[in-house]
Enzyme design. Structure first.
Site, PDB file in Angstrom:
ATOM      1  N   GLN A 113      36.613  18.048  44.844  1.00  0.00           N
ATOM      2  CA  GLN A 113      35.435  18.906  44.893  1.00  0.00           C
ATOM      3  C   GLN A 113      35.794  20.359  45.176  1.00  0.00           C
ATOM      4  OE1 GLN A 113      32.375  18.727  48.193  1.00  0.00           O
ATOM      5  NE2 GLN A 113      31.197  17.697  46.577  1.00  0.00           N
ATOM      6  N   GLU A 119      31.059  54.120  30.185  1.00  0.00           N
ATOM      7  CA  GLU A 119      32.216  53.409  30.734  1.00  0.00           C
ATOM      8  C   GLU A 119      31.788  52.298  31.679  1.00  0.00           C
ATOM      9  OE1 GLU A 119      36.139  55.447  31.407  1.00  0.00           O
ATOM     10  OE2 GLU A 119      35.545  55.145  33.492  1.00  0.00           O
ATOM     11  N   ARG A 127      46.918  18.953  35.705  1.00  0.00           N
ATOM     12  CA  ARG A 127      47.726  18.941  36.922  1.00  0.00           C
ATOM     13  C   ARG A 127      47.261  17.805  37.832  1.00  0.00           C
ATOM     14  NH1 ARG A 127      52.442  19.927  39.643  1.00  0.00           N
ATOM     15  NH2 ARG A 127      52.082  20.735  41.752  1.00  0.00           N
TER      16      ARG A 127
END
Length: 382
Positions: free
Chosen positions: A282, A245, A271
């Site tokens: 940045q 797992e 956007r």
């Protein structure tokens, strides 16, 4: 190490991505809101082999090696936006199918693996109790000899797939004097056994389509044939489940990180603020660059650990390192994705807020981040 995918692995990855995108993403927001486990989608996942990835073909599985399993689960995490469904599949495969395959008798394999692989049975793994989360030594569920079998009394909690499971790998104390190593036994318990029932189902912050709840044992009688592995051998069964797992569940997280990276890049390119795409700032570009670094490092760790899963004596260390790094990378990536999307990232209709809610649990289940650091520290002699 060279992890260039073979043609078969590329085909496996591409086919699962196509399947997940085409079949598993309908009405995800609605399912998450209603906390509904998608049984029909579960059966579809079984039909393409996801529920039996590592199990041998003679028992109905795919027979995939651990690295191919990692590639398949990464593809599932990348293509499927239903984090709860992905988590339930991983819990079923890695903590139930694998222990039955690795530790079950021939009769147990014949009885359970076919149904676990074809989706007619849902599997769960039950070790956590209300007072023994990370502290397995504090387990209170008792299994006592009764006639030709065992009588179980106690309860388990926070059990993934518990409310819907048909067969559960359950850990109980059989000799308190011996402690966890030698005093705990794993049992295979079927739904419908007298004295065994599902208790409370929990409402969760994330992974809402993966049902989690309590399991209650009140004089539940099991035959000797229900013992998985050897009496007193529960620690070995549990260790197998956790190694698989911790090594491979996080492969699905790698796929999610990649999807969040691509989502963030697309948003940053389209956007605009202050007359330019926000990706030109940045502060935004650096967050996305960090996502890329975490993705590449996480993938390499997962592939390396998967390739060593069945051959390395230090796999528990490798698994702890991988689980710790990938789960924390997932949380950071999801949080940064929300931040980059601003107000839109906070809205339910957008993928990223749900991805963040789903990600938080990754540092808790399969052993918390703190437990992984403890394991690493012990391997380093600390």
């Amino acid at each position: 190490m060279d992890f260039n995918l073979t043609s078969e692995q590329k085909l496996l990855r591409d086919s699962i991505v196509k399947f997940a995108r085409g079949e598993l993403n309908h009405e995800v927001v609605e399912r998450d809101r209603a906390q509904t486990f998608p049984r029909e989608l579960w059966r579809q996942c079984a039909a393409v082999g996801l529920l039996g990835l590592p199990a041998p073909e003679e028992y109905g599985g795919v027979g995939a090696d651990p690295l191919s399993c990692a590639i398949a689960l990464e593809a599932l995490g990348y293509g499927c936006r239903d984090g709860g469904l992905v988590f339930s599949i991983c819990a079923h495969v890695l903590a139930c199918v694998v222990p039955v395959w690795q530790h079950g008798s021939e009769e147990q394999k014949a009885r359970y693996l076919g149904g676990l692989c074809d989706g007619t049975l849902i599997g769960a793994h039950a070790i956590t109790e209300a007072d023994s989360g990370s502290d397995s030594f504090a387990m209170r569920l008792r299994a006592e000899r009764s006639g030709g079998g065992w009588r179980l009394n106690g309860s388990k909690t926070f059990i993934s797939n518990g409310p819907v499971a048909d067969v559960v790998v359950v850990f109980a104390v059989t000799d308190a004097d011996k402690g966890f190593h030698g005093g705990v036994t794993a049992f295979l318990v079927e739904r419908g056994v007298a004295g065994f029932s599902s208790g409370q189902k929990f409402a969760k912050m994330g992974l809402r389509t993966s049902p989690v709840g309590e399991l209650v044992f009140e004089d539940a009688l099991l035959p000797d044939e229900a013992v998985l592995g050897a009496v007193g051998g529960g620690a070995s069964v549990f260790g197998t489940a956790m190694d698989w797992e911790r090594s491979l569940l996080v492969a699905a997280h790698v796929g999610t990180i990649e999807r969040l990276l691509e989502t963030s890049i697309a948003y940053a390119r389209t956007r605009s603020q202050f007359g330019q795409a926000i990706g030109k700032f940045q502060a935004v570009a650096h967050k996305i660059a960090d996502m890329k670094v975490h993705l590449e490092a996480a993938r390499l760790l997962v592939y390396r650990t998967a390739s060593r899963l069945t051959v390395s004596r230090s796999i528990s260390l490798d698994a702890a390192v991988t689980k710790l790094f990938v789960s924390e990378s997932l949380v950071r990536t999801a949080l940064d994705a929300v931040q980059l999307h601003g107000g839109y990232g906070f809205m339910e209709e957008y993928e990223v807020e749900r991805a963040l809610r789903d990600a938080i649990g990754s540092t808790l289940y399969s052993g918390t981040s703190e437990m992984q650091r403890n394991i690493i520290g012990r391997w380093l002699g600390l």
